[in-house]
Enzyme design. Structure first.
Site, PDB file in Angstrom:
ATOM      1  N   ASN A   1      -6.561   5.616  -4.931  1.00  0.00           N
ATOM      2  CA  ASN A   1      -6.903   6.661  -3.963  1.00  0.00           C
ATOM      3  C   ASN A   1      -6.011   7.885  -4.201  1.00  0.00           C
ATOM      4  O   ASN A   1      -5.163   7.882  -5.082  1.00  0.00           O
ATOM      5  CB  ASN A   1      -6.777   6.125  -2.530  1.00  0.00           C
ATOM      6  CG  ASN A   1      -5.381   5.637  -2.238  1.00  0.00           C
ATOM      7  OD1 ASN A   1      -4.435   6.414  -2.225  1.00  0.00           O
ATOM      8  ND2 ASN A   1      -5.221   4.329  -2.038  1.00  0.00           N
TER       9      ASN A   1
ATOM     10  N   LYS B   1     -11.452  -4.697 -22.171  1.00  0.00           N
ATOM     11  CA  LYS B   1     -12.125  -3.471 -21.718  1.00  0.00           C
ATOM     12  C   LYS B   1     -13.642  -3.704 -21.612  1.00  0.00           C
ATOM     13  O   LYS B   1     -14.249  -4.232 -22.551  1.00  0.00           O
ATOM     14  CB  LYS B   1     -11.830  -2.338 -22.715  1.00  0.00           C
ATOM     15  CG  LYS B   1     -12.383  -1.021 -22.269  1.00  0.00           C
ATOM     16  CD  LYS B   1     -12.075   0.071 -23.292  1.00  0.00           C
ATOM     17  CE  LYS B   1     -12.828   1.329 -22.916  1.00  0.00           C
ATOM     18  NZ  LYS B   1     -12.814   2.297 -23.988  1.00  0.00           N
TER      19      LYS B   1
ATOM     20  N   PHE C   1       0.394   4.323   9.507  1.00  0.00           N
ATOM     21  CA  PHE C   1      -0.296   5.592   9.305  1.00  0.00           C
ATOM     22  C   PHE C   1      -1.794   5.332   9.344  1.00  0.00           C
ATOM     23  O   PHE C   1      -2.249   4.303   8.837  1.00  0.00           O
ATOM     24  CB  PHE C   1       0.070   6.211   7.945  1.00  0.00           C
ATOM     25  CG  PHE C   1       1.237   7.150   8.016  1.00  0.00           C
ATOM     26  CD1 PHE C   1       2.526   6.667   8.123  1.00  0.00           C
ATOM     27  CD2 PHE C   1       1.051   8.524   7.987  1.00  0.00           C
ATOM     28  CE1 PHE C   1       3.612   7.526   8.193  1.00  0.00           C
ATOM     29  CE2 PHE C   1       2.115   9.400   8.058  1.00  0.00           C
ATOM     30  CZ  PHE C   1       3.402   8.900   8.161  1.00  0.00           C
TER      31      PHE C   1
ATOM     32  N   LYS D   1      -6.722   1.204  15.612  1.00  0.00           N
ATOM     33  CA  LYS D   1      -5.788   0.646  14.615  1.00  0.00           C
ATOM     34  C   LYS D   1      -4.494   0.222  15.310  1.00  0.00           C
ATOM     35  O   LYS D   1      -3.951  -0.848  15.040  1.00  0.00           O
ATOM     36  CB  LYS D   1      -5.519   1.693  13.528  1.00  0.00           C
ATOM     37  CG  LYS D   1      -4.750   1.148  12.347  1.00  0.00           C
ATOM     38  CD  LYS D   1      -4.789   2.087  11.137  1.00  0.00           C
ATOM     39  CE  LYS D   1      -3.990   1.471   9.990  1.00  0.00           C
ATOM     40  NZ  LYS D   1      -3.931   2.298   8.798  1.00  0.00           N
TER      41      LYS D   1
END
Ligand SMILES: Cc1cc2nc3c(=O)[nH]c(=O)nc-3n(C[C@H](O)[C@H](O)[C@H](O)COP(=O)(O)O)c2cc1C
Length: 397
Positions: free
Chosen positions: A210, A289, A323, A337
């Site tokens: 992210n 891969k 957070f 949360k």
């Protein structure tokens, strides 16, 4: 890393003969790591040139409240927001009286009124002026408002008088200012902070991650260290410099971050979950891969362990602060949360905004507890970190 690294200081220079020492004050603050911008009053400019201060500070000198270019973006407000500390040295009797009365007739006075950072005043004047009832009363009033007064020294003055009123040496002034950052608010406390993005492998080459840069977590770490905490950083993929005063443990994946946190949480007083942990990891990571083909590729994900919830569920849990990076229904999602994880506070982060949040050097957050909601308006992540530490110390310790 110096004691004033990443600290922004406005030096206000007013009309005292001691203004000749102000370039040296700039240098001594810079020696301690500070970024310095100077506001020069009209009378101050009679004693020291703008050019000297500009050259030494490596920044333009601010003096004009009516600078149309600067005020396009509300220059005096921006300056006030930028500052971590405002130091007025030398502070003339006139400037001191202005601050006491709330006068706002020049740039320095307006910036002081618009700021909420610590203010230091170093009075410098003739000994008889300094002893004047009005000056002493004004200094007492400012002391009562938590303005830090750096007392003048005794000695021979420019006018030939001997007494109190000389500006202290620049290095002494710089040291006094530096002390404000060692608040000791977290003295004796141990803090563990997660930061940065986790990386979930897909194959040996590709991964899922992210946009978190770790900058907010690093700013928090700096603030905790500054406040006296023994700080451990468990970090994923980051684009921020680790504070050398912290104990640092790398933990790239969600699974690794969970393990490292659980192995190190036992004796911690405070846990701040600032890491952007992937909610899902890839099942059956390819050994080699994955080759390109015309076929659709389907990956299967499994939910990762919830680090914050797991710490909150410990028998003797530390103070837990999470957070919430949200893009919609911000407060509702953050409150959910707070409840679901069972933590003490959630810091809500609107990551849909292009002007702050992920990767940016600024942020704006809401510090939410079951009973309160405190908005910390947009500012540098460094300043936010210090505000958050202040709130933690005030509300929980
Ligand atoms: C030569 C000279 C020296 C001065 N030195 C001082 C001083 O050391 N301290 C002080 O408070 N005022 C001193 N003053 C008076 C201030 O410059 C004056 O009060 C001025 O209005 C201050 O403006 P400011 O506070 O906006 O900078 C001095 C004035 C002159 C002419």
């Amino acid at each position: 890393m110096n004691v004033l690294t990443n600290k922004n200081i406005i030096l206000g220079v007013s009309g005292s003969i001691a203004a000749y020492k102000s370039p040296d004050i700039v240098r001594r603050l810079q020696d301690l790591g500070a970024e310095v911008r100077v506001i020069l009053t009209a009378s101050g400019a009679q004693f020291i040139t703008e050019l000297s201060l500009q050259t030494i500070s490596k920044n333009p000198v601010y003096h004009n409240l009516w600078d149309q270019q600067a005020e396009l973006s509300m220059g005096h407000i921006a300056l006030a927001k930028w500052a971590d500390v405002i130091l007025i040295a030398p502070a003339s009797a006139n400037t001191i009286a202005n601050i006491v009365s709330g006068m706002a007739d020049d740039l320095l006075a307006n910036t002081i009124l618009a700021s909420n950072c610590p203010i230091f005043i170093a009075p410098a004047m003739n000994q008889q002026m300094y002893a004047a009832d009005s000056v002493q009363k004004n200094l007492n009033t400012l002391s009562g408002r938590d303005v830090h007064i750096i007392p003048p020294e005794y000695g021979t003055q420019a006018c030939g008088d001997i007494g109190d009123g000389r500006l202290p040496q620049p290095d002494i002034i710089a040291q006094q200012v530096a002390k404000v950052f060692n608040s000791g608010k977290l003295n004796g406390k141990k803090v563990l902070i997660t930061l940065g993005a986790t990386i979930e492998a897909i194959d040996p080459v590709r991964y899922l991650s992210n946009h978190s840069s770790g900058k907010m977590g690093m700013a928090l770490a700096d603030a905790c260290i500054e406040a006296g905490a023994k700080t451990t950083l468990v970090y994923g993929n980051i684009n921020a410099k680790l504070n050398p005063k912290a104990r640092t443990i790398p933990a790239n994946s969600a699974e690794k971050m969970y393990q490292v946190v659980m192995d190190n949480i036992a004796d911690q007083d405070i846990f701040i979950a600032c890491g952007a942990v992937s909610d899902y990891a890839v099942k059956n990571i390819a050994k080699n891969k994955i080759k390109k083909s015309d076929q659709t590729l389907t990956l299967t994900f499994y939910p990762t362990k919830d680090i914050l919830k797991s710490v909150c569920q410990l028998k003797s849990k530390p103070l837990c602060i999470g957070f919430a990076a949200e893009t919609q229904n911000l407060v509702k999602n953050a409150k959910n949360k707070l409840k679901n994880k069972g933590c003490d506070a959630i810091i809500l982060n609107d990551v849909s905004r292009p002007d702050w949040g992920f990767k940016s050097d600024t942020n704006e957050v809401l510090f939410l507890t079951q009973k309160s909601s405190i908005k910390i308006t947009q500012n540098s992540k460094q300043k936010l970190g210090r505000e958050i530490v202040k709130i933690i110390a005030k509300n929980f310790l």
